[in-house]
Motif scaffolding. Structure first.
Motif, PDB file in Angstrom:
ATOM      1  N   HIS A  62       1.047  -1.300   0.081  1.00 45.27           N
ATOM      2  CA  HIS A  62      -0.278   0.024  -0.020  1.00 45.27           C
ATOM      3  C   HIS A  62       0.714   1.357   0.114  1.00 45.27           C
ATOM      4  O   HIS A  62       0.200   2.057  -1.063  1.00 45.27           O
ATOM      5  N   SER A  68       0.228   5.057  -4.893  1.00 45.55           N
ATOM      6  CA  SER A  68      -0.075   5.749  -3.557  1.00 45.55           C
ATOM      7  C   SER A  68       0.706   6.861  -3.411  1.00 45.55           C
ATOM      8  O   SER A  68       1.330   7.412  -3.316  1.00 45.55           O
ATOM      9  N   ASP A 133      -7.807   1.986   4.801  1.00 49.74           N
ATOM     10  CA  ASP A 133      -7.459   3.687   3.956  1.00 49.74           C
ATOM     11  C   ASP A 133      -6.296   3.870   5.468  1.00 49.74           C
ATOM     12  O   ASP A 133      -5.816   4.362   5.411  1.00 49.74           O
ATOM     13  N   VAL A 136      -4.067   1.576   7.214  1.00 53.60           N
ATOM     14  CA  VAL A 136      -2.772   2.001   6.298  1.00 53.60           C
ATOM     15  C   VAL A 136      -2.485   3.859   6.753  1.00 53.60           C
ATOM     16  O   VAL A 136      -1.113   3.772   6.638  1.00 53.60           O
TER      17      VAL A 136
END
Length: 159
Positions: A62, A68, A133, A136
């Motif tokens: 990620h 990214s 999300d 991360v």
């Protein structure tokens, strides 16, 4: 880390190859090689995922994948990790951060105070993508903080 990494699973192996390509695009992928040590893993990195499972690899992807929002900063962090003066195991560090973050969230530790607003959203989020999300984001912030403190400590030790 509910889903263990399996070197027998072709999809897992493709994820590992993708990580290699993200960090060492100039080198030919090899499943077992000393070059894995250069990116902060063992010569055959499959056993590194014991504690973090597949999630550890997914989080590394990620933040290193093309496109990214974290990629540029993560590649700077990676560069710091391979500098002689501040060297550390980049991949293993990411896996340890995964483990510690999971453990902290599960045990209601001090980290909740640091990321409390995000946790409220995380707890109420119904969308898996939003939850990932946010996870991360927390992971990246911890990785970035570790790197900043590590580099500063090593730079101060030298001077």
């Amino acid at each position: 880390a509910e889903i263990p990494y399996s070197s027998q699973n072709e999809e897992h192996e493709l994820l590992l190859k993708r990580l290699w390509t993200n960090l060492k695009p100039e080198e030919q992928y090899a499943r077992i090689t000393k070059s894995w040590v250069d990116i902060g893993s063992k010569q055959g990195p499959a056993t590194d995922f014991r504690g973090s499972g597949l999630l550890g690899l997914q989080l590394l992807l990620h933040i290193t994948d093309e496109g990214s929002v974290y990629r540029d900063k993560t590649l700077q962090i990676y560069d710091d990790s391979i500098e002689e003066r501040s060297w550390y195991f980049f991949c293993v560090t990411g896996l340890n951060i995964t483990q510690k973050l999971l453990q902290a969230l599960q045990e209601n530790l001090e980290i909740q105070k640091i990321v409390f607003p995000a946790l409220i959203i995380l707890q109420r989020a119904k969308e898996a993508d939003l939850m990932m999300d946010l996870f991360v984001y927390m992971y990246f912030l911890l990785f970035e903080q570790f790197n900043t403190e590590w580099v500063l400590q090593k730079t101060c030790d030298i001077m």
